[in-house]
Design an enzyme around this catalytic site. Structure first.
Site, PDB file in Angstrom:
ATOM      1  N   GLY A   1      -0.374   4.525   0.006  1.00  0.00           N
ATOM      2  CA  GLY A   1      -1.163   5.692   0.354  1.00  0.00           C
ATOM      3  C   GLY A   1      -1.834   6.298  -0.866  1.00  0.00           C
ATOM      4  O   GLY A   1      -2.457   5.596  -1.670  1.00  0.00           O
TER       5      GLY A   1
ATOM      6  N   GLY B   1      -1.481   4.809  -4.568  1.00  0.00           N
ATOM      7  CA  GLY B   1      -2.044   3.545  -5.011  1.00  0.00           C
ATOM      8  C   GLY B   1      -1.439   2.332  -4.342  1.00  0.00           C
ATOM      9  O   GLY B   1      -0.970   2.387  -3.201  1.00  0.00           O
TER      10      GLY B   1
ATOM     11  N   SER C   1       0.849  -1.188   0.000  1.00  0.00           N
ATOM     12  CA  SER C   1       0.000   0.000   0.000  1.00  0.00           C
ATOM     13  C   SER C   1       0.883   1.235   0.000  1.00  0.00           C
ATOM     14  O   SER C   1       1.762   1.371   0.855  1.00  0.00           O
ATOM     15  CB  SER C   1      -0.904   0.006   1.241  1.00  0.00           C
ATOM     16  OG  SER C   1      -1.778  -1.106   1.227  1.00  0.00           O
TER      17      SER C   1
ATOM     18  N   GLY D   1      -6.104  -0.597   4.949  1.00  0.00           N
ATOM     19  CA  GLY D   1      -5.186  -1.603   4.430  1.00  0.00           C
ATOM     20  C   GLY D   1      -5.712  -3.011   4.629  1.00  0.00           C
ATOM     21  O   GLY D   1      -5.481  -3.901   3.793  1.00  0.00           O
ATOM     22  N   ASP D   2      -6.436  -3.219   5.720  1.00  0.00           N
ATOM     23  CA  ASP D   2      -7.016  -4.533   5.984  1.00  0.00           C
ATOM     24  C   ASP D   2      -8.141  -4.837   4.998  1.00  0.00           C
ATOM     25  O   ASP D   2      -8.276  -5.964   4.526  1.00  0.00           O
ATOM     26  CB  ASP D   2      -7.542  -4.588   7.420  1.00  0.00           C
ATOM     27  CG  ASP D   2      -6.515  -4.117   8.426  1.00  0.00           C
ATOM     28  OD1 ASP D   2      -5.322  -4.432   8.238  1.00  0.00           O
ATOM     29  OD2 ASP D   2      -6.891  -3.425   9.385  1.00  0.00           O
TER      30      ASP D   2
END
Length: 313
Positions: A222, A225, A220, A251-252
């Site tokens: 931010g 992308g 990830s 993110g999960d």
């Protein structure tokens, strides 16, 4: 079915305030309590997408009982490993401009017996678990190599495993060859011991983790992308976000989207992007439903712009 393992779960309490001023009394504009911890959030997002998920986690005290109750209400099957300590609570204060101030507790210390029971529970997980996602920080009492051991146990159970952790635990897990690891940009930089100024730097860093044992790296980045790197090549993708409300659990949600779409290739990356973009536009650690997704707005390319800056000028 996707099984998640969260060695240090939490109750996530989120308070929305007009502005956070140190030393002042604040009145909330909104508040919520969610079951928390990275693997817990993955399980919640999986279920919200209409897929069966089981969450394995150590639970103790009144907070642990409430966490299990909240998860059950959301349709997540819970396999609890009872511990003597109390499950931690985390606090997040959200401001209208997207600024999030977090206070995370350390959590309980697991005994050797509790650690062993948690590992044995994963080893004897249901045979229909296509993926195991082991996520988050380690509680006190568990050494970094615990993640390598759980990767080995997952493979012995016939499941593929995704690991989302950082630091020494991430590096230790690579020795057991996890199928996917999911660092963010800072965690990826920490893993290779150098800053990442461009997307090309991130690709090279991810390739190093693949060389150390990761089957694939889902990173990830931010606002820049997400990146997927494996021995089959590198893919980069972006998804539009109108406004960031909270990045807790985003993110999960991305990892959940990746796994339910097969856990490999550009289609899975596109699903990860859609879920992550939807999650940051929701309050607290709320997880997206299919109605929140905008898959048509996702862009994935096999020709990443390697000169794309990842840092502000």
């Amino acid at each position: 079915m996707i099984l998640t393992v969260t060695p240090n779960p939490s109750l996530d309490r989120t308070y929305e305030v007009p502005a956070l001023v140190r030393g002042e009394v604040h009145r909330t504009a909104g508040e919520r309590v969610d079951p928390g911890g990275k693997g817990v959030n993955v399980a919640r997002a999986v279920v919200a997408a209409g897929v069966h998920a089981t969450a394995v986690l150590p639970l103790g005290g009144a907070s642990g009982a409430l966490l299990a109750e909240l998860l059950g209400a959301q349709g997540v099957d819970v396999t609890a490993v009872s511990i003597a300590g109390s499950t931690r609570s985390n606090i997040a204060v959200a401001e209208p401009d997207g600024t999030l101030t977090k206070v995370n507790c350390a959590g309980p210390e697991l005994t050797p017996a509790e650690s062993a029971l948690l590992l044995d529970t994963v080893r004897t997980c249901p045979a229909d678990a296509a993926w195991i996602a082991c996520c988050g920080s380690l509680p006190r009492g568990l050494e970094p190599q615990w993640y390598a051991e759980i990767v080995t146990r997952a493979h012995q159970a016939g499941a593929r495993i995704a690991v989302d952790t950082s630091g020494a635990a991430l590096l230790a897990s690579l020795k057991a060859r996890p199928d996917v690891v999911k660092p963010n940009a800072a965690e990826l930089a920490e893993a290779v011991g150098r800053p990442l100024a461009t997307l090309g730097d991130a690709v090279k860093a991810a390739e190093e983790l693949v060389g150390l044992g990761a089957g694939a790296v889902l990173a990830s980045l931010g606002g820049h992308g997400q990146l997927l790197v494996s021995r089959d090549g590198a893919f980069h993708g972006t998804a539009p976000v109108a406004a960031v409300r909270s990045d807790v659990g985003a993110g999960d949600a991305s990892l959940a989207g990746f796994l339910i779409a097969g856990g490999a290739g550009p289609a899975a990356l596109a699903s990860a992007l859609a879920h992550g973009a939807a999650a940051v536009q929701l309050p607290g650690s709320a997880v997206p439903t299919p109605a929140d997704l905008r898959p048509d707005a996702v862009r994935v390319t096999a020709d990443p712009p390697l000169d794309l800056p990842l840092t502000e000028a």
